[in-house]
Write an enzyme that holds these catalytic residues in place. Structure first.
Site, short mmCIF file in Angstrom:
data_model
loop_
_atom_site.label_atom_id
_atom_site.label_comp_id
_atom_site.label_asym_id
_atom_site.label_seq_id
_atom_site.Cartn_x
_atom_site.Cartn_y
_atom_site.Cartn_z
N ASP A 194 -24.41 31.61 -29.68
CA ASP A 194 -24.16 31.69 -31.12
C ASP A 194 -24.35 30.30 -31.74
O ASP A 194 -25.40 29.70 -31.61
CB ASP A 194 -22.75 32.27 -31.33
CG ASP A 194 -22.42 32.59 -32.77
OD1 ASP A 194 -22.92 33.61 -33.28
OD2 ASP A 194 -21.68 31.81 -33.39
N HIS A 214 -22.37 41.10 -28.74
CA HIS A 214 -22.74 39.73 -29.09
C HIS A 214 -22.23 38.68 -28.11
O HIS A 214 -22.94 37.71 -27.81
CB HIS A 214 -22.21 39.43 -30.50
CG HIS A 214 -22.40 38.02 -30.95
ND1 HIS A 214 -23.64 37.44 -31.10
CD2 HIS A 214 -21.50 37.05 -31.27
CE1 HIS A 214 -23.51 36.18 -31.52
NE2 HIS A 214 -22.22 35.92 -31.63
#
Length: 302
Positions: free
Chosen positions: A116, A282
């Protein structure tokens, strides 16, 4: 440094605060006396270095020398003012922190794994400090400039915080600060796709850090920088390519894999790209730690 909560979640690491040119960075360094390759682990939003608690020990067991760091503005790292044009939270500034940290620990050249926001820092690091980055692994991201350039309704809906957090000070800060636990729980729950991977002790550590108004502001500055100065830096480097081997991994159940041809986006930015999707959302390192560790070890061995 003693940190009972962190030590309970991710034992076997010593925690240090290291000064860089413009920040103080909290790191966790593996205590095993290995001579294996140094690997820097960088977390994303809204996590801290503890997000690697299920992956880092596997890498240590395989002989790697592990450094897991809190990015500036996150966790227990310092939270400097944003500066003119949000420059203090440019990925350039955040990458320099981590290069200086690794040098202070005696690692002039190393592999870096970024998830991320940490992946965006790692991408900039590979461009700005190619002599330092030996290998680059990026988890669940496409290039920042690509994602902004291809923004559509679906992306803006799925990743609404990209556009909420960049609003002028202090609108998002006040709104998140009114109930940070609710915002944090909803954010993490929306991106986690594999049931049973939640860890309440880990969440409480994330929340401890997220409740700090300085952290909320720093996180907003991180995203504000991504939508401004980082895009300027990317535009200036539009023709540059990452020369280090690049591994891209993403969650098959997440937004990045659904909206982008991830490998193709990175082949526009790097010379040597490989990777695949994993069966998760994610936060790959928390949802699929065994697969992530195995992929990273194969990659690190060349």
């Amino acid at each position: 440094m003693l940190d009972p909560a962190a030590d309970a979640i991710m034992p076997g690491f010593r925690r240090l605060d290291l000064d860089t040119t413009s920040a103080r960075i909290r790191v966790a360094v593996s205590t095993s006396n290995h001579s294996g390759p140094p690997v820097l682990l960088l977390h994303g939003h809204p996590q801290t270095h503890l997000t690697w608690y299920r992956v880092a020990p596997r890498l240590v067991e395989a002989g790697c020398t592990i450094v897991a760091a809190d990015l500036r503005g996150y966790g227990d790292s310092s939270k400097p003012p944003g500066g003119e044009g949000h420059a203090n939270y440019s990925k350039r500034a955040m990458a320099l922190d981590q290069v200086e940290v690794m040098r202070a620990l005696g690692h002039e050249r190393f592999a870096v794994v970024g998830h991320d926001r940490g992946g965006r820092v790692a991408h900039r690091m590979a461009l700005d400090h190619p002599g330092a980055v030996e290998r680059l692994a990026l988890l669940d991201i496409a290039p920042t400039a690509t994602m902004y350039a291809r923004t559509n309704r679906e992306f803006a809906t799925r990743y609404f915080w990209w556009f909420f957090l960049i609003q002028p000070f202090d609108l998002p800060e006040r709104m998140i600060g009114a109930d940070p636990e609710h915002f944090l729980r909803r954010h993490i729950a929306g991106q986690t796709k594999n049931p049973g991977t939640e860890n309440e002790a880990l969440f409480r550590e994330y929340l401890r850090c997220y409740r700090d108004p300085a952290a909320i502001h720093a996180i907003c500055e991180d995203y504000r920088a991504a939508a401004s100065i980082d895009l300027d830096h990317d535009a200036a480097d539009a023709d540059a390519r990452v020369t280090a081997p690049l591994l891209a991994l993403w969650g098959a159940k997440g937004t990045v894999g659904a909206l982008y041809d991830v490998l193709e986006t990175w082949r526009e930015k790097a010379l040597d790209v490989r990777g695949r999707a994993l069966d998760c959302g994610h936060t790959l390192q928390e949802e699929a730690p065994d697969e992530i560790a195995a992929e990273l070890l194969r990659f690190l061995k060349g």
